[in-house]
Design a protein around this motif. Structure first.
Motif, short mmCIF file in Angstrom:
data_model
loop_
_atom_site.label_atom_id
_atom_site.label_comp_id
_atom_site.label_asym_id
_atom_site.label_seq_id
_atom_site.Cartn_x
_atom_site.Cartn_y
_atom_site.Cartn_z
N GLY A 137 -12.33 19.99 -14.87
CA GLY A 137 -12.57 21.54 -14.51
C GLY A 137 -13.79 21.38 -13.52
O GLY A 137 -14.24 22.25 -12.98
N ASN A 138 -14.72 20.31 -13.70
CA ASN A 138 -15.97 20.32 -12.76
C ASN A 138 -15.64 19.54 -11.41
O ASN A 138 -16.52 19.82 -10.48
N LYS A 139 -14.79 18.56 -11.50
CA LYS A 139 -14.59 18.05 -10.32
C LYS A 139 -13.19 18.40 -9.55
O LYS A 139 -12.29 18.55 -10.20
N GLU A 140 -13.05 18.90 -8.49
CA GLU A 140 -12.07 19.52 -7.65
C GLU A 140 -11.58 18.38 -6.63
O GLU A 140 -12.17 17.90 -5.77
N THR A 141 -10.28 18.29 -6.55
CA THR A 141 -9.55 17.31 -5.88
C THR A 141 -8.33 17.80 -5.40
O THR A 141 -7.73 18.59 -6.00
N LYS A 142 -7.89 17.63 -4.11
CA LYS A 142 -6.68 17.88 -3.71
C LYS A 142 -5.61 17.23 -4.30
O LYS A 142 -5.42 16.18 -4.73
N LYS A 143 -4.49 18.14 -4.90
CA LYS A 143 -3.33 17.36 -5.51
C LYS A 143 -2.33 16.87 -4.61
O LYS A 143 -1.77 17.68 -3.95
N VAL A 144 -2.38 15.70 -4.56
CA VAL A 144 -1.43 15.09 -3.79
C VAL A 144 -0.47 14.17 -4.70
O VAL A 144 -0.68 13.31 -5.61
N ARG A 145 0.87 14.62 -4.50
CA ARG A 145 2.11 14.14 -5.49
C ARG A 145 2.44 12.73 -5.00
O ARG A 145 2.55 11.90 -5.82
N SER A 146 2.28 12.30 -3.54
CA SER A 146 2.78 11.04 -3.09
C SER A 146 1.99 10.75 -1.96
O SER A 146 1.77 11.45 -0.89
N VAL A 147 1.66 9.20 -1.85
CA VAL A 147 1.34 8.59 -0.50
C VAL A 147 2.05 7.63 -0.04
O VAL A 147 2.49 6.60 -0.83
N PHE A 148 2.57 7.84 0.97
CA PHE A 148 3.70 6.70 1.58
C PHE A 148 2.71 5.76 2.46
O PHE A 148 2.36 6.29 3.52
N LEU A 149 2.54 4.65 2.04
CA LEU A 149 1.75 3.85 2.82
C LEU A 149 2.34 2.60 3.57
O LEU A 149 3.06 1.60 2.63
N GLY A 150 2.39 2.48 4.69
CA GLY A 150 3.04 1.18 5.30
C GLY A 150 2.00 -0.13 5.46
O GLY A 150 0.91 0.24 5.76
N VAL A 151 2.44 -0.99 4.73
CA VAL A 151 1.53 -2.36 4.75
C VAL A 151 2.05 -3.21 5.96
O VAL A 151 3.06 -3.75 5.66
N ASP A 152 1.18 -3.61 6.96
CA ASP A 152 1.33 -4.86 7.89
C ASP A 152 0.41 -5.93 7.41
O ASP A 152 -0.91 -5.83 7.24
N VAL A 153 1.15 -6.94 7.00
CA VAL A 153 0.50 -8.19 6.11
C VAL A 153 -0.64 -8.68 6.92
O VAL A 153 -1.79 -9.08 6.52
N ILE A 154 -0.48 -8.91 8.25
CA ILE A 154 -1.35 -9.68 9.05
C ILE A 154 -2.65 -8.81 9.12
O ILE A 154 -3.78 -9.34 9.25
N THR A 155 -2.65 -7.62 8.98
CA THR A 155 -3.89 -6.86 9.19
C THR A 155 -4.85 -7.15 7.93
O THR A 155 -6.03 -6.79 7.71
N TYR A 156 -4.20 -7.29 6.93
CA TYR A 156 -4.91 -7.45 5.45
C TYR A 156 -5.74 -8.97 5.54
O TYR A 156 -6.25 -9.19 4.49
N THR A 157 -5.51 -9.80 6.55
CA THR A 157 -6.15 -10.93 6.68
C THR A 157 -7.64 -10.79 7.07
O THR A 157 -8.37 -11.67 7.42
#
Length: 383
Positions: A137-157
């Motif tokens: 009740g002290n910390k307020e955050t936006k309620k997000v049900r889902s995050v759809f995240l595309g991962v491009d493997v090369i950028t993670y290097t």
């Protein structure tokens, strides 16, 4: 005494009668008023949504991912979000409502690095105005049900703090002092307030940032015409060469948001690049190293209960037909639709360890078999 008073009156009259000082004062006053009016106009319309949600009826132009994504993340109404590179720009938010009953917003960054994803997730999960109170009740955050995240493997290097483009920091932080860069920005006023008012064609937010390619660009002839293979590299990249960077990027930019928001489902997916992407990988001699990146990311993220992982790179009917692409990696929007349908149905889901279904090893084996058996010489002979 009287003489002193007269002198003071005379000096006062001279000051009042000085036309130059009057002109300067008037000019400065007008300039100040103009600046105040300009700032007030920007605050009222707020084309980057920095202060509030969109005004009803204003024809907002939304075409600047770096500048407008943070405001949309903070002030738009949504319960789910699409994140990723240009591989995600052709998703339509209405599909997610239709298929999964999600009120979704798209916050793509072309060429996005993991740090770009972190920058926007910091805002997504930051306390916005009118946020829903959760937890203690002290910390307020936006309620997000889902995050759809595309991962491009090369950028993670790449580097942990590396972004595709320099971001406008004043739009991403909570400091009011640097807001002047937004409030008195000529480009903002001319191109994002006055121009839309003169030519009112509001952006369709359900399909914001969609690629400009029309149907005729999705063809083998066009893709091959614009494709230039890289030079062949003799020495093979070691299988684990990229893993240290990948581990650091996940630990710094992705995993903290998954761990910190256990009630949010993270739908992570690997996009289906065309077979020409894999020709580049073979010529640059890092096939095993690239496969290892896929394996590491999949296994690392699938450890979380609130993660669902989808694998599309081995969809042979998609990747081996260049008529499905506008260049070596960007696929037709119908495959964005296909992936959205998979998210709803569970097709192409990567099973977690110990679960029934297709695991990451089976997907990767199939992917490698496609690449190693494909006749690239015959394909490139059609150029």
């Amino acid at each position: 005494m009287k003489s002193n008073q007269e002198n003071l009156l005379n000096q006062k009259k001279k000051k009042e009668q000085n036309p130059f000082k009057k002109a300067v004062f008037l000019t400065l006053s007008m300039a100040l008023c103009a600046l105040l009016l300009a700032g007030a106009l920007v605050v009222y319309v707020d084309p980057f949504f920095y202060y509030h949600s969109p005004l009803k009826g204003f024809p907002y132009l939304v075409d600047n991912q770096l500048a407008q994504n943070p405001g949309m993340a903070a002030h738009m109404e949504y319960d789910s979000v699409i994140l990723g590179s240009s591989m995600t720009v052709n998703f339509q938010a209405t599909w997610f409502k239709e298929l999964m009953d999600l009120n979704t917003i798209k916050l793509s960054y072309s060429g996005a690095f993991p740090k770009d994803q972190s920058n926007i997730m910091e805002i997504i999960f930051r306390k916005p105005s009118g946020a829903v109170s959760q937890g203690d009740g002290n910390k307020e955050t936006k309620k997000v049900r889902s995050v759809f995240l595309g991962v491009d493997v090369i950028t993670y290097t790449g580097g942990v703090d590396e972004t595709k483009y320099p971001i406008p920091e004043y739009l991403y932080d909570d400091h009011n002092l640097n807001d002047i860069k937004y409030l008195l920005n000529k480009d903002v006023i001319l191109n994002y307030i006055l121009r839309p008012m003169a030519d009112p064609e509001p952006t369709d937010l359900s399909n914001v940032y969609a690629s400009w390619w029309t149907e005729e660009y999705y063809s083998q002839e066009w893709v091959l015409h614009n494709y230039t293979p890289p030079g062949k590299v003799a020495q093979e990249t070691l299988p684990d060469a990229y893993l240290a960077s990948v581990e650091k990027n996940l630990a710094a930019n992705i995993c903290p948001y998954i761990e910190g928001n256990p009630e949010t489902e993270f739908v992570i997916f690997f996009p289906p690049y065309s077979i020409l992407f894999w020709n580049d990988v073979l010529l640059e001699n890092h096939l095993e190293a690239t496969i290892e990146v896929y394996r590491y990311i999949a296994n690392r993220l699938n450890e979380y209960e609130n993660v669902k992982l989808y694998f599309f790179p081995d969809r042979e009917e998609i990747i081996c037909d260049l008529n499905n692409y506008a260049d070596y990696s960007h696929y037709h929007p119908r495959y964005n639709r296909y992936m959205a349908e998979c998210f709803a149905s569970g097709e192409c889901l990567v099973a977690k360890e110990g679960e029934k279904g297709t695991g990451i090893e089976e997907y990767l084996l199939h992917m490698q078999e496609i690449v190693e058996s494909f006749d690239f010489e015959e394909l490139l002979s059609r150029k």
